[in-house]
Design a protein around this motif. Sequence first.
Motif, PDB file in Angstrom:
ATOM      1  N   PHE A 115       0.852  -1.346  -0.034  1.00 12.89           N
ATOM      2  CA  PHE A 115      -0.101   0.133  -0.051  1.00 12.89           C
ATOM      3  C   PHE A 115       0.919   1.386   0.036  1.00 12.89           C
TER       4      PHE A 115
ATOM      5  N   ASP B   8      -6.196  -6.008   4.651  1.00 13.26           N
ATOM      6  CA  ASP B   8      -6.673  -5.449   3.539  1.00 13.26           C
ATOM      7  C   ASP B   8      -7.855  -4.671   3.550  1.00 13.26           C
TER       8      ASP B   8
ATOM      9  N   LYS C 255      -5.800  -4.307  -4.905  1.00 12.35           N
ATOM     10  CA  LYS C 255      -6.093  -5.534  -4.392  1.00 12.35           C
ATOM     11  C   LYS C 255      -7.353  -5.782  -5.106  1.00 12.35           C
TER      12      LYS C 255
ATOM     13  N   VAL D  60      -8.702 -11.077  -0.587  1.00  8.80           N
ATOM     14  CA  VAL D  60      -8.511  -9.759   0.549  1.00  8.80           C
ATOM     15  C   VAL D  60      -8.860 -10.376   1.863  1.00  8.80           C
TER      16      VAL D  60
END
Length: 268
Positions: free
Chosen positions: A60, A128, A187, A124
């Motif tokens: 990220f 996340d 993602k 995920v």
Amino acid sequence: MTLLDDFLVRAILAGIGLVLAASPLGCFVVWRRMAYFGDATAHAAILGVALALAFSLSIFAGVLAVALAMALTVSSLAGRGFAMDTLLGVMAHSALAFGLVAVSFVPGVRVDLMAYLFGDILAVGKADLAVIWGGALLVLVLLYWRWSALLTATLNPDLAMASGISPKREQLILSLALALVVAVAIKVVGTLLIAAMLLVPAAAARPFARTPERMALAATGIGTLAILGGIEGAFALDTPTGPTIVCVAALLFAVANLARILRPQAAR
């Protein structure tokens, strides 16, 4: 066992989190005709993945840093005599190519590039999910705070200047929000499809919205339908989830525009 232990629930929540951020922002991308801008920022995300892996950072953080750098670079070059469509096309594809090459040089790391290119929403995790919703809430707060100024700068830059609003500053705020959405979305739908989730729901909502606020709400609704329909369709047809979500969004866009064409004929 909690509700979040179900991977399908996490996937749906991740998709809705992305839609909440991407759909209102996508309206500004449509209004400002910034499609290539979104592409360039999204494609740079793969380079962010490579840098994050090389320096042992979170994905990220790496994606956000590179996406923000690309967005700020493009914003600074706008209006300086460059042919922007050509420049953005060169930057978008160059960033993607350099990112793919850079990933291959990262020692001792095996990367599933397909997951970053097309997303892996079914994988995920809870962490996340926290990142996606945290980023989405930041984007929503930013847009709520600057909504009036952003609209004025978008619709009439001269009026914005006369009102003491800097169009350049509002452009930078949009760039920051766009970089956040790219970092959140990688993602869910991957770098190649992020621009589609920004543009398609907003474009589908445009024929039916009388005000900017209604267009943002309609785009959010259409984006949510695309997420739910895409996940359901991927399960039913055994297809990749990210591309299936975008396919559903494209079908909704086609239906919306067909309805817009047929509506005046029915009125006669």
